[in-house]
Design a protein around this motif. Structure first.
Motif, PDB file in Angstrom:
ATOM      1  N   LEU A  94      10.596   5.042   6.381  1.00 54.81           N
ATOM      2  CA  LEU A  94      10.095   3.827   5.721  1.00 54.81           C
ATOM      3  C   LEU A  94       9.501   2.817   6.702  1.00 54.81           C
ATOM      4  O   LEU A  94       8.804   1.884   6.287  1.00 54.81           O
ATOM      5  N   THR A  95       9.777   3.016   7.981  1.00 53.44           N
ATOM      6  CA  THR A  95       9.540   1.969   8.986  1.00 53.44           C
ATOM      7  C   THR A  95       8.150   1.342   8.944  1.00 53.44           C
ATOM      8  O   THR A  95       8.034   0.101   8.991  1.00 53.44           O
ATOM      9  N   PRO A  96       7.058   2.119   8.876  1.00 48.28           N
ATOM     10  CA  PRO A  96       5.737   1.488   8.974  1.00 48.28           C
ATOM     11  C   PRO A  96       5.409   0.519   7.846  1.00 48.28           C
ATOM     12  O   PRO A  96       4.491  -0.302   7.987  1.00 48.28           O
ATOM     13  N   TYR A  97       6.129   0.590   6.729  1.00 46.79           N
ATOM     14  CA  TYR A  97       5.725  -0.162   5.540  1.00 46.79           C
ATOM     15  C   TYR A  97       6.746  -1.202   5.098  1.00 46.79           C
ATOM     16  O   TYR A  97       6.603  -1.809   4.034  1.00 46.79           O
ATOM     17  N   LEU A  98       7.805  -1.396   5.862  1.00 51.52           N
ATOM     18  CA  LEU A  98       8.862  -2.308   5.438  1.00 51.52           C
ATOM     19  C   LEU A  98       8.506  -3.761   5.695  1.00 51.52           C
ATOM     20  O   LEU A  98       7.831  -4.098   6.679  1.00 51.52           O
ATOM     21  N   ASN A  99       9.006  -4.611   4.805  1.00 50.52           N
ATOM     22  CA  ASN A  99       8.933  -6.066   4.991  1.00 50.52           C
ATOM     23  C   ASN A  99      10.268  -6.540   5.550  1.00 50.52           C
ATOM     24  O   ASN A  99      11.328  -6.172   5.031  1.00 50.52           O
ATOM     25  N   PHE A 100      10.220  -7.353   6.581  1.00 49.19           N
ATOM     26  CA  PHE A 100      11.448  -7.915   7.139  1.00 49.19           C
ATOM     27  C   PHE A 100      11.598  -9.398   6.793  1.00 49.19           C
ATOM     28  O   PHE A 100      12.606 -10.002   7.126  1.00 49.19           O
ATOM     29  N   ASP A 101      10.574  -9.932   6.103  1.00 48.04           N
ATOM     30  CA  ASP A 101      10.610 -11.348   5.750  1.00 48.04           C
ATOM     31  C   ASP A 101      10.601 -11.570   4.245  1.00 48.04           C
ATOM     32  O   ASP A 101      10.600 -12.702   3.777  1.00 48.04           O
ATOM     33  N   LYS A 102      10.555 -10.485   3.479  1.00 44.34           N
ATOM     34  CA  LYS A 102      10.588 -10.592   2.027  1.00 44.34           C
ATOM     35  C   LYS A 102      11.103  -9.270   1.455  1.00 44.34           C
ATOM     36  O   LYS A 102      11.215  -8.279   2.177  1.00 44.34           O
ATOM     37  N   PRO A 103      11.404  -9.230   0.145  1.00 40.79           N
ATOM     38  CA  PRO A 103      11.991  -8.020  -0.436  1.00 40.79           C
ATOM     39  C   PRO A 103      11.044  -6.820  -0.375  1.00 40.79           C
ATOM     40  O   PRO A 103       9.827  -6.949  -0.324  1.00 40.79           O
ATOM     41  N   ASN A 104      11.672  -5.636  -0.395  1.00 44.55           N
ATOM     42  CA  ASN A 104      10.975  -4.362  -0.453  1.00 44.55           C
ATOM     43  C   ASN A 104      11.262  -3.700  -1.794  1.00 44.55           C
ATOM     44  O   ASN A 104      12.311  -3.925  -2.404  1.00 44.55           O
ATOM     45  N   VAL A 105      10.329  -2.866  -2.235  1.00 46.12           N
ATOM     46  CA  VAL A 105      10.506  -2.154  -3.498  1.00 46.12           C
ATOM     47  C   VAL A 105      10.293  -0.657  -3.262  1.00 46.12           C
ATOM     48  O   VAL A 105       9.227  -0.237  -2.785  1.00 46.12           O
ATOM     49  N   ILE A 106      11.325   0.104  -3.571  1.00 43.20           N
ATOM     50  CA  ILE A 106      11.217   1.566  -3.546  1.00 43.20           C
ATOM     51  C   ILE A 106      11.041   2.033  -4.979  1.00 43.20           C
ATOM     52  O   ILE A 106      11.687   1.526  -5.900  1.00 43.20           O
ATOM     53  N   ALA A 107      10.116   2.965  -5.200  1.00 45.35           N
ATOM     54  CA  ALA A 107       9.871   3.501  -6.541  1.00 45.35           C
ATOM     55  C   ALA A 107       9.906   5.025  -6.477  1.00 45.35           C
ATOM     56  O   ALA A 107       9.368   5.622  -5.537  1.00 45.35           O
ATOM     57  N   VAL A 108      10.545   5.634  -7.481  1.00 48.22           N
ATOM     58  CA  VAL A 108      10.673   7.089  -7.535  1.00 48.22           C
ATOM     59  C   VAL A 108      10.275   7.554  -8.932  1.00 48.22           C
ATOM     60  O   VAL A 108      10.782   7.041  -9.933  1.00 48.22           O
ATOM     61  N   ARG A 109       9.375   8.502  -8.959  1.00 50.25           N
ATOM     62  CA  ARG A 109       8.968   9.135 -10.219  1.00 50.25           C
ATOM     63  C   ARG A 109       9.454  10.582 -10.193  1.00 50.25           C
ATOM     64  O   ARG A 109       9.141  11.334  -9.275  1.00 50.25           O
TER      65      ARG A 109
END
Length: 780
Positions: free
Chosen positions: A143-158
């Protein structure tokens, strides 16, 4: 093949990320975060649900593991059809919003899924991470390249299993196994990169070999690996360490042989486990650590004498198990498997075949802990389709077999319970030699690339028809595995005495047991199956009922008989035909449907005792010696209401007995519990069994009253069942009709302390109540 399916990013972005990691130094070591709680879920296709800004507030909030298919309803027209047990299929979406701790800003962070059914797509903050068609495989994404460290993150699974029929047996649907976040430093122990073997395992000496791969995404430098081996009490018995220089962006392999004097060997009776803790240091700074359980053992297959464990010759007395847990579907708490494994142990089972796919990792942990030998299996199909599962893994095999096979081996190879791998079940591809053998060999080569310590087999399907015994195919196999037709396998070995042979799937009949009992070279058998399983049934049936036990854990004719063949304790079990004059099914009671028309009872007694004497109302009906072929002892009995009793004797001494008494009218419910205490975690359960009895406490085997369960808010019901294969009642409601006088409710705790009060009631019957204490989880 990658351990994580990495996403391409712009060269400049990666360079900046690398610079940050190199210049930032190291923060604390590995962190593993349970990621099961607080997901939003909805069924059906949803446009743009992968976007972080999508509004999911109206979706259902739940925790995973979660199987939405088991929620039903049953419907003959559901596209899963007989294979999927007529339960629903379709698309399910999961989303979770989370924050990353500021202390992890310099870490590499991955998400690990133990299994998503099926055809899963995963996004983080709108970025697509990858797709995995095979719903049984574990996988991870960076996940590292796309994570936010200053605001929430959203993971989505289909998860999408709309393409049906996708399986010959029930699969479930959704994120049905555990999920976790793992954060590590730039230099870290590689995912599934530690391999523990025991090349020497005797009572006086054990040698433990550890191969540990290290990934370095930081600057080049010297790194120290420290290893501690501890026994089951936590006592450190050996240590080792070494230092290596690792280049930037490099990978290095540490290898250590560690000798242990007088080791406690892993075996069936005492499945002793050690732990290997590896710690990685940069200078004096701990930058990564991991603890892996393992066992010290030696297992081998020998052509003339079968299977050996630690120098002891024994038979693999196995069962095949599908991955569903009955009322809970595919999302199976470990407590359900514990209860099932206890009963399998009781009947003499010592081995499990994971038919026909990878199981949850904690399933194998439990096999390690309880002392089961395991055949770890990859696939039910290669490229050729099978009836009632035409749109299954055969659609994906060519593209995915290598990655899925490698991931299974890397994940599972440290489990001491695993003694053999299987790379296919009743494969319908052309197996002609040499072309057909190439498909087998390419898979075997991948298995042995990552684990060369265990043999490889497959469950051959009608080998006399496919000519694999004559073409040269079978003689290339490490162990020749065959489903059914035991006489063919016996003949094949006797024609080729150097072949190692194993029954990979077998029925419950006497002749197949004798093939194992009487042939020293037969390494073992795996009965089809240990438990009844969802699917592979024709409407109105929803469940395949070839198990030793039914879905609810009730004993059946075949488990009682198997107990007399495999148990090491003296046993006697009485069975009678349910209808007059030897008609109907075998039942374990003395209460016919109609007392007026039932006068000729055919009775069998299953026993391993030297002599069995049968009594009816204290009158002896004669004694029968143990038949040489282990067949049941039979009596034709003129039925009388009252008590039938069987007494087993060895050397004239009574060593076992069983009796049944005719029941009167249903009067009340009695409750029993499988587990008197619970902790508040996802995996801990207690089975509450409600039994309808007469006023003397005798089970009313013909009662089918609707039983209603209630629990206090300190607990919850996660499933109800009765084992009836034609019942279409919901598993998710707090009520269930009794079947053979019984029904169960599976209970979990929802609080960290207190009591759970459970009540069961039915119209016209005296209600019952029982309680379970909630206790703190160990270590918390």
């Amino acid at each position: 093949m990658k351990y994580f399916k990495r996403i391409k990013i712009k060269q400049l972005s990666f360079a900046l990320l690398f610079l940050v990691l190199v210049t930032s130094g190291f923060s604390q070591a590995r962190k593993v975060i349970n990621f099961d709680n607080g997901w939003q879920f909805t069924k059906g296709e949803v446009v743009s649900a992968e976007n972080p800004s999508f509004d999911d507030t109206k979706w259902r909030t739940l925790n995973v593991p979660h199987d939405w298919s088991i929620e039903g309803p049953y419907d003959k027209t559901n596209p899963t059809a007989r294979g999927g047990g007529y339960l629903p299929a379709g698309i399910g979406w999961y989303r979770k919003t989370f924050k990353i701790d500021k202390e992890d800003v310099k870490k590499l962070i991955t998400i690990e899924f133990d299994g998503v059914m099926a055809n899963s797509d995963v996004w983080i903050n709108g970025q697509h991470l990858g797709k995995r068609p095979y719903g049984y495989i574990s996988f991870a994404y960076d996940l590292t390249p796309y994570l936010n460290f200053d605001k929430p993150n959203v993971i989505a699974v289909r998860a999408d299993n709309t393409i049906q029929p996708a399986s010959r047996y029930y699969t479930g649907a959704g994120i049905y196994r555990h999920v976790r976040l793992v954060s590590v430093n730039a230099t870290h122990l590689k995912h599934w990169g530690t391999f523990i073997t025991t090349p020497i395992a005797t009572a006086s000496k054990g040698v433990v070999n550890l191969k540990v791969e290290i990934d370095n995404k930081a600057a080049a430098g010297d790194y120290k690996l420290q290893i501690e081996i501890a026994d089951a009490t936590g006592k450190v018995v050996k240590t080792a360490e070494s230092v290596k220089n690792i280049a930037a962006n490099g990978t290095v392999l540490f290898s250590h042989d560690i000798e242990i004097s007088n080791p406690k060997l892993w075996n069936l009776e005492t499945p002793n486990l050690y732990t290997a803790t590896t710690r990685l240091y940069s200078g004096k700074t701990l930058i990564d650590n991991q603890t892996i359980p393992f066992g010290i053992k030696k297992s081998e297959f020998i052509a003339e004498s079968g299977f050996w464990l630690n120098g002891k010759n024994l038979k693999l007395k196995g069962v095949c198990l599908h991955h569903d847990g009955g009322a809970v579907g595919a999302a199976v708490p470990l407590g359900v498997w514990k209860e099932r494994f206890k009963k399998l142990k009781e009947v003499g089972v010592n081995a499990i075949r994971t038919s026909h796919n990878p199981v949850a990792p904690e399933f194998l942990d439990l096999c390690d802990q309880m002392g089961f030998l395991v055949m770890d299996e990859t696939f039910d199909t290669w490229t050729a389709a099978k009836h009632n599962g035409e749109k299954g893994y055969n659609l994906y095999f060519k593209e995915w077999w290598e990655q899925d096979t490698r991931d299974l081996i890397l994940r599972d190879r440290n489990h001491p319970s695993i003694v053999i791998y299987s790379i296919g079940n009743e494969i319908h591809d052309d197996l002609s030699y040499p072309e057909g053998y190439k498909k087998y060999k390419m898979q075997e080569d991948v298995v042995k690339k990552y684990d060369d310590t265990r043999p490889v087999t497959m469950a051959l399907f009608r080998p006399a028809n496919s000519k694999v015994y004559l073409s040269g195919f079978a003689e290339q196999m490490d162990v020749v595995g065959q489903n059914y037709r035991e006489n063919e396998l016996i003949a094949a070995h006797e024609a080729h005495p150097t072949w190692k042979v194993l029954g990979t799937e077998n029925t419950h009949v006497l002749v197949q047991w004798l093939a194992l009992r009487d042939k020293p070279y037969m390494a073992g058998q795996f009965l089809w199956t240990g438990y009844d399983y969802l699917g592979e049934a024709d409407w109105p049936e929803t469940t395949n009922n070839q198990g030793l036990f039914d879905r609810a854990g009730n004993w059946k004719q075949q488990s009682l008989q198997r107990d007399s063949w495999w148990s090491e304790e003296p046993v006697v079990h009485i069975m009678r035909k349910s209808e007059n004059a030897g008609e109907g099914k075998w039942v374990a009671d003395w209460t016919p449907n109609d007392f007026d028309t039932y006068d000729n009872a055919k009775v069998q007694v299953y026993s391993n005792c030297e002599e069995v004497e049968l009594f009816l109302n204290d009158k002896s009906l004669g004694s029968v010696k143990k038949p040489a072929d282990d067949s049941p002892r039979e009596w034709n009995v003129t039925f009388e209401e009252g008590t039938i009793k069987a007494i087993g004797k060895d050397k004239g001494k009574v060593v076992a007995e069983e009796s049944f008494t005719s029941a009167g009218k249903p009067s009340k419910i009695i409750l029993t519990k499988s587990n008197p205490t619970l902790v508040n975690n996802w995996d801990d359960v207690s089975f509450i069994t409600a039994t309808i009895v007469d006023d003397k406490g005798i089970r009313c085997a013909n009662a089918d009253n609707l039983i209603k369960f209630t629990v206090t808010d300190s607990g919850k019901i996660i499933g109800v069942d009765n084992g009836n294969i034609i019942s279409h009642e919901s598993y998710q409601t707090p009520e269930r009709s009794a079947y053979n006088g019984k029904a169960i409710a599976i209970i979990k705790a929802t609080k960290n302390s207190g009591k759970i009060e459970i009540k069961a009631s039915a119209e016209g019957l005296e209600a019952a109540a029982i309680s379970i204490d909630i206790v703190p989880e160990k270590g918390k």
